[in-house]
Design a protein around this motif. Structure first.
Motif, short mmCIF file in Angstrom:
data_model
loop_
_atom_site.label_atom_id
_atom_site.label_comp_id
_atom_site.label_asym_id
_atom_site.label_seq_id
_atom_site.Cartn_x
_atom_site.Cartn_y
_atom_site.Cartn_z
N UNK A 1 0.82 -1.21 0.00
CA UNK A 1 0.00 0.00 0.00
C UNK A 1 0.86 1.26 0.00
N UNK A 2 2.11 1.12 0.43
CA UNK A 2 3.04 2.25 0.39
C UNK A 2 3.90 2.25 -0.87
N UNK A 3 3.75 1.18 -1.68
CA UNK A 3 4.41 1.20 -2.98
C UNK A 3 5.53 0.21 -3.19
N UNK A 4 5.65 -0.81 -2.32
CA UNK A 4 6.72 -1.78 -2.50
C UNK A 4 6.18 -3.20 -2.37
N UNK A 5 6.45 -4.03 -3.38
CA UNK A 5 6.02 -5.42 -3.35
C UNK A 5 7.14 -6.36 -2.93
N UNK A 6 8.39 -5.91 -3.01
CA UNK A 6 9.52 -6.78 -2.64
C UNK A 6 9.48 -7.07 -1.14
N UNK A 7 9.90 -8.28 -0.73
CA UNK A 7 9.86 -8.63 0.69
C UNK A 7 10.76 -7.72 1.52
N UNK A 8 10.33 -7.47 2.75
CA UNK A 8 11.11 -6.71 3.72
C UNK A 8 11.57 -7.64 4.82
N UNK A 9 12.64 -7.28 5.53
CA UNK A 9 13.05 -8.12 6.66
C UNK A 9 11.94 -8.19 7.70
N UNK A 10 11.69 -9.38 8.23
CA UNK A 10 10.56 -9.58 9.13
C UNK A 10 10.99 -9.48 10.59
N UNK A 11 10.21 -8.75 11.37
CA UNK A 11 10.46 -8.67 12.81
C UNK A 11 10.47 -10.06 13.44
N UNK A 12 9.52 -10.91 13.00
CA UNK A 12 9.43 -12.25 13.57
C UNK A 12 10.68 -13.09 13.35
N UNK A 13 11.42 -12.81 12.28
CA UNK A 13 12.65 -13.55 12.01
C UNK A 13 13.82 -13.07 12.85
N UNK A 14 13.64 -11.94 13.54
CA UNK A 14 14.71 -11.36 14.36
C UNK A 14 14.31 -11.31 15.83
N UNK A 15 13.36 -12.16 16.21
CA UNK A 15 12.82 -12.07 17.56
C UNK A 15 13.88 -12.31 18.63
N UNK A 16 14.75 -13.28 18.42
CA UNK A 16 15.78 -13.56 19.43
C UNK A 16 16.72 -12.36 19.61
N UNK A 17 17.12 -11.75 18.49
CA UNK A 17 18.00 -10.58 18.59
C UNK A 17 17.29 -9.40 19.24
N UNK A 18 15.99 -9.24 18.92
CA UNK A 18 15.21 -8.16 19.52
C UNK A 18 15.15 -8.33 21.03
N UNK A 19 14.88 -9.55 21.48
CA UNK A 19 14.82 -9.81 22.92
C UNK A 19 16.16 -9.54 23.59
N UNK A 20 17.22 -10.01 22.98
CA UNK A 20 18.54 -9.83 23.59
C UNK A 20 18.89 -8.35 23.70
N UNK A 21 18.56 -7.57 22.68
CA UNK A 21 18.87 -6.15 22.73
C UNK A 21 18.03 -5.44 23.79
#
Length: 316
Positions: A47-67
């Motif tokens: 809806x903002x104009x990009x169809x290419x995949x973006x990095x997913x928060x769910x795929x970085x959950x362990x790093x997010x928790x550690x930080x």
């Protein structure tokens, strides 16, 4: 301000979330803004104009928790940190502007808007994972996010009453429910309002797909004073839904005025940090008792720092 867009599936909440995000990003004062797609159906980037995949928060959950854990002594490890774990002394906090390892890994600019996405179901998730385990990353981010006046975290939530499957619905200063002039859409409004009332969640209704005064009358008759504003027929939106993004100043004046009213309502919302902390603690205790203590083998209620209130950091 932390802003949520909710509503019946197909009501246009993602379209309106994207429209407000563009409106804020293009405002003369250029307020700090972070948009997050927490919907099961990931369409905010498109809806903002990009169809290419973006990095997913769910795929970085362990790093997010550690930080975010930082050196908070109440949290024994990142593995003991669950989606409802609240911040305390020693936790690392986030701001909307600026950079940090979490944003570097997951936030990208799309259509002039800084955007993070929860991420879609992966093949490994099908049949075995609950989507709300993925949006846990969003809940953790909001729990640790110190947003100051004139700053916006804008979240496109999952459709319908499914938003209530976690405590995420209490993490916002202003909730905008997108409502079509139909009985089904009004039904979702009533359901949402019933759940939200016990938690002090203020719901503003934004009408969408409004074609004439009879549509406005219909919405007023069913939602009353909760009707904040409405979006009428829009060639700008129709073009965007077909992948053609016109300059924002080409948006119809009445619809631009509706976006101004939405922003004004968000700005006028009461920022109640102590209530925010109480609700975060309440839902953390619920989750700890329901499943998280058994999963981690710890008493996770001990993670709650009773003397810590998010937001007090803004006065220092």
């Amino acid at each position: 301000m932390k802003i949520a867009f909710v509503g019946k599936g197909g009501s246009g909440k993602t379209t309106l979330a994207a429209l407000l995000a563009r409106h804020l990003a293009a405002a003369p004062d250029r307020p700090p803004l972070l948009a997050i797609d927490a919907d099961i159906n990931q369409h905010l980037a498109a809806a903002l104009g990009q169809d290419a995949p973006l990095p997913a928060l769910g795929d970085h959950l362990d790093e997010i928790k550690e930080y975010l854990r930082g050196d908070n002594p109440r949290i024994s490890s990142a593995a003991a940190m669950v989606k409802t774990t609240p911040p305390g002394r020693g936790s690392r906090l986030l701001t909307i502007a600026g950079t940090n390892p979490v944003y570097e890994a997951t936030v990208r600019e799309v259509g002039g808007v800084r955007l993070a996405v929860t991420g879609p179901f992966a093949e490994r998730d099908l049949g075995v994972a609950c989507y709300h385990s993925k949006v846990g990353a969003v809940e953790l981010l909001l729990n640790h996010l110190v947003d100051g006046p004139g700053e916006y975290a804008l979240v496109d939530m999952t459709a319908g009453a499914d938003s209530f499957a976690s405590g995420l619905f209490t993490r916002f200063d202003a909730t905008f429910l997108v409502c079509e002039p139909t009985l089904r859409s009004v039904g979702v409004y009533r359901q949402y309002l019933g759940y939200a009332a016990d938690h002090g969640v203020r719901v503003h209704v934004v009408g969408n797909k409004v074609t004439d005064e009879s549509d406005v009358d219909f919405l007023r008759s069913h939602v009353g004073a909760d009707l904040l504003t409405w979006i009428g027929r829009s060639d700008w939106v129709r073009a965007a839904e077909r992948g053609r993004f016109l300059p924002l100043d080409a948006l119809e004046p009445a619809n631009r005025a509706a976006l101004d009213r939405i922003r004004a309502a968000a700005d006028a919302a009461e920022k109640d940090w102590p209530r925010y902390a109480r609700q975060a603690a309440e839902f953390h205790r619920r989750n700890a008792a329901a499943w998280a203590d058994a999963r981690t083998g710890e008493n996770l209620a001990d993670q709650i720092d009773p003397d810590f209130v998010l937001g007090a950091q803004l006065i220092h």
